[in-house]
Design a protein around this motif. Structure first.
Motif, short mmCIF file in Angstrom:
data_model
loop_
_atom_site.label_atom_id
_atom_site.label_comp_id
_atom_site.label_asym_id
_atom_site.label_seq_id
_atom_site.Cartn_x
_atom_site.Cartn_y
_atom_site.Cartn_z
N ILE A 1 0.86 -1.18 0.00
CA ILE A 1 0.00 0.00 0.00
C ILE A 1 0.90 1.24 0.00
O ILE A 1 2.09 1.13 0.33
CB ILE A 1 -0.97 0.01 1.21
CG1 ILE A 1 -0.19 0.11 2.52
CG2 ILE A 1 -1.88 -1.21 1.19
CD1 ILE A 1 -1.07 0.55 3.68
N PRO A 2 0.35 2.40 -0.38
CA PRO A 2 1.19 3.60 -0.40
C PRO A 2 1.87 3.85 0.95
O PRO A 2 1.25 3.65 2.00
CB PRO A 2 0.19 4.71 -0.72
CG PRO A 2 -0.88 4.03 -1.49
CD PRO A 2 -0.98 2.64 -0.91
N LYS B 1 1.65 3.85 8.27
CA LYS B 1 1.67 4.16 9.69
C LYS B 1 0.30 3.89 10.30
O LYS B 1 0.18 3.25 11.34
CB LYS B 1 2.08 5.62 9.90
CG LYS B 1 3.11 5.80 11.01
CD LYS B 1 3.56 7.23 11.13
CE LYS B 1 2.57 8.05 11.95
NZ LYS B 1 2.89 9.49 11.96
N GLU B 2 -0.74 4.39 9.61
CA GLU B 2 -2.11 4.19 10.08
C GLU B 2 -2.49 2.71 10.05
O GLU B 2 -3.18 2.21 10.93
CB GLU B 2 -3.09 5.00 9.22
CG GLU B 2 -2.97 6.50 9.44
CD GLU B 2 -3.26 6.88 10.88
OE1 GLU B 2 -4.41 6.71 11.30
OE2 GLU B 2 -2.33 7.34 11.58
N GLN B 3 -2.03 2.03 9.01
CA GLN B 3 -2.32 0.61 8.88
C GLN B 3 -1.74 -0.15 10.07
O GLN B 3 -2.41 -0.98 10.69
CB GLN B 3 -1.72 0.08 7.57
CG GLN B 3 -2.03 -1.38 7.32
CD GLN B 3 -1.17 -1.98 6.21
OE1 GLN B 3 0.03 -1.71 6.13
NE2 GLN B 3 -1.78 -2.76 5.35
N ALA B 4 -0.49 0.18 10.40
CA ALA B 4 0.19 -0.49 11.51
C ALA B 4 -0.53 -0.21 12.82
O ALA B 4 -0.68 -1.10 13.67
CB ALA B 4 1.64 -0.04 11.58
N ARG B 5 -1.00 1.03 12.99
CA ARG B 5 -1.67 1.42 14.23
C ARG B 5 -2.96 0.60 14.41
O ARG B 5 -3.22 0.08 15.49
CB ARG B 5 -2.00 2.93 14.18
CG ARG B 5 -2.51 3.50 15.48
CD ARG B 5 -2.75 5.00 15.35
NE ARG B 5 -3.76 5.31 14.32
CZ ARG B 5 -5.07 5.24 14.54
NH1 ARG B 5 -5.52 4.90 15.72
NH2 ARG B 5 -5.92 5.52 13.58
N VAL B 6 -3.76 0.51 13.35
CA VAL B 6 -5.02 -0.22 13.43
C VAL B 6 -4.77 -1.71 13.65
O VAL B 6 -5.46 -2.36 14.42
CB VAL B 6 -5.86 0.03 12.16
CG1 VAL B 6 -7.04 -0.92 12.07
CG2 VAL B 6 -6.35 1.47 12.15
#
Ligand SMILES: [Zn+2]
Ligand SMILES: [Zn+2]
Length: 109
Positions: A85-86, A91-96
């Motif tokens: 993914i871009p 960062k947001e993906q990792a957080r979720v």
């Protein structure tokens, strides 16, 4: 001259060699509700609950992903892209993902 008609099932990509495998990329899944309703029937009849691309390919053209899994060149490219993914979203993906994992570990009740 190379006549594709000489093969019963020619490779869809090069048309030069006979197809020995099919693309295993999943292009469609049953709607969850249909899946639930028909699950017992699917299990009983041993029907897969998804549809694969199934483009016929020869060994040369098939992209081998795993022991039993081959993708056509088109889906291989998609597969490579689907994993990435871009950068700015990572960062947001990792957080979720962390959040989901924590919820799973702690349980909701
Ligand atoms: Zn081929
Ligand atoms: Zn495919």
């Amino acid at each position: 001259m190379n006549n594709p008609e000489t093969f019963k099932c020619p490779c869809a990509i090069c048309h030069k060699r006979p197809a020995t495998r099919y693309c295993d990329y999943v292009i469609d899944c049953w709607h969850p509700q249909i899946f639930l309703r028909d699950r017992m029937r699917c299990v009983k009849e041993n029907e897969p609950s998804y549809e694969t691309c199934d483009v016929p390919m020869c060994e040369e053209c098939a992209k081998n992903i795993d022991r039993e899994i081959d993708f056509c060149p088109y889906h291989f490219e998609l597969y490579q892209k689907a994993k990435e993914i871009p950068e700015k979203w990572k960062k947001e993906q990792a957080r979720v993902k962390r959040q989901i994992n924590t919820e799973l570990l702690n349980g909701s009740d």
